[in-house]
Design a protein around this motif. Structure first.
Motif: not given
Lengths: 104, 188
Positions: A37-39, B37, A30-31, A41, B30, A33-35
């Motif tokens: 998406r953050v990357g 997170v 999960f984390s 941005e 990040q 996948r979030v990162l």
């Protein structure tokens, strides 16, 4: 209407609401996948920096023009300077006698 | 006494390390954000799971919450715990989404399709989901926080940043709306 059956049912529904949950846990990726998406941005700071760098020459030119204009243009008289010299009694008398003082 | 002191020190260290992670993330790190997170993901899933039952929906909304947190990290003032700030973002995200979606199909389908992980009376859960689906989003949202999470109106006000009187009025209306539905169904 008898309220007891309604109250009983509402109580059961409250229990149902308490149990109303997906019970889902985050998976191990999960984390990541979030990162990802953050990357993906847009880098706001980078975009602002780029815009500032593009505008820098124009801003510099405007500043130089402003300085040049201030140096070249003659200083204006302030209103206090215009009112500094009070008219003398003789000047006032002449002004009134000349008929331009607005008297009937 | 010694144990309490050690526990306090551990809690302080955890807070310090969290403050460090937040600061680093605010500077664009990040990896630090990734650590945040991992630290808060279970809490966010638990909260989102209160409003949505499909695992994909829960995962999507949890991701959206963290993405929003990344975007708004600059606005986070470190005078309140990061957890509170994140909870508020998450709840607002869930509320906005509830307002956008049509509940009738979504929730009922999910209740029927998803194997209930919950304890208690399955008929009551189905009854609750069916009745909640008939209520306006703001009523559903509040009832899920009141009866689902078991929060008081004061806790809801604090976590959402709403005024206490606003939450009390809304909670009263939500309970009344639920009761009216039940009364309508039970009318002879």
């Amino acid at each position: 209407m008898n309220d007891a059956p309604i109250d009983d049912r509402l109580e059961r529904i409250r229990g149902g609401i308490a149990a109303h949950h997906a019970g889902v846990e985050p998976d191990p990726s999960f984390s990541a996948r979030v990162l990802a998406r953050v990357g993906a941005e847009p880098d706001t700071a980078g975009v602002l920096g780029w815009a500032a760098a593009r505008l820098l020459p124009v801003a510099g030119l405007l500043a130089a023009l402003l300085v040049a204009w201030v140096l070249v243009s003659p200083p204006e008289l302030a209103p206090e300077d215009l009112l500094a010299d009070q008219p003398s009694a003789q000047e006032l008398t002449l002004f009134l006698l000349s008929g331009t003082g607005g008297a009937p | 006494m010694i144990a309490a002191a050690v526990m306090n020190r551990t809690a302080d260290a955890a807070q310090d390390s969290e403050a460090g992670l937040v600061l680093a993330a605010q500077r664009g790190d990040q990896a630090a954000f990734g650590a945040l997170v991992r630290r808060h993901q279970r809490r966010v899933f638990r909260l989102v799971g209160r409003f949505y039952r499909h695992p994909e929906d829960v995962d999507d909304l949890a991701q959206e919450t963290f993405l929003l947190a990344w975007r708004k990290l600059g606005s986070y003032r470190r005078d309140a715990p990061f957890e509170h700030w994140l909870t508020r973002l998450c709840l607002n995200q869930c509320y906005q989404e509830l307002r956008k979606r049509r509940p009738r199909e979504v929730d009922l389908e999910a209740v029927r399709d998803t194997p209930a992980p919950c304890q208690g009376d399955p008929t009551a859960a189905l009854d609750a989901a069916r009745l909640l689906a008939q209520l306006p989003p703001k009523d559903r949202f509040l009832l899920l926080l009141l009866d689902g999470e078991g929060w008081s109106t004061e806790e809801i006000a604090e976590r959402l940043g709403w005024s206490r009187s606003n939450v009390k009025v809304r909670a009263h209306r939500a309970r009344k709306a639920l009761r009216r539905r039940v009364e309508e169904e039970m009318e002879p």
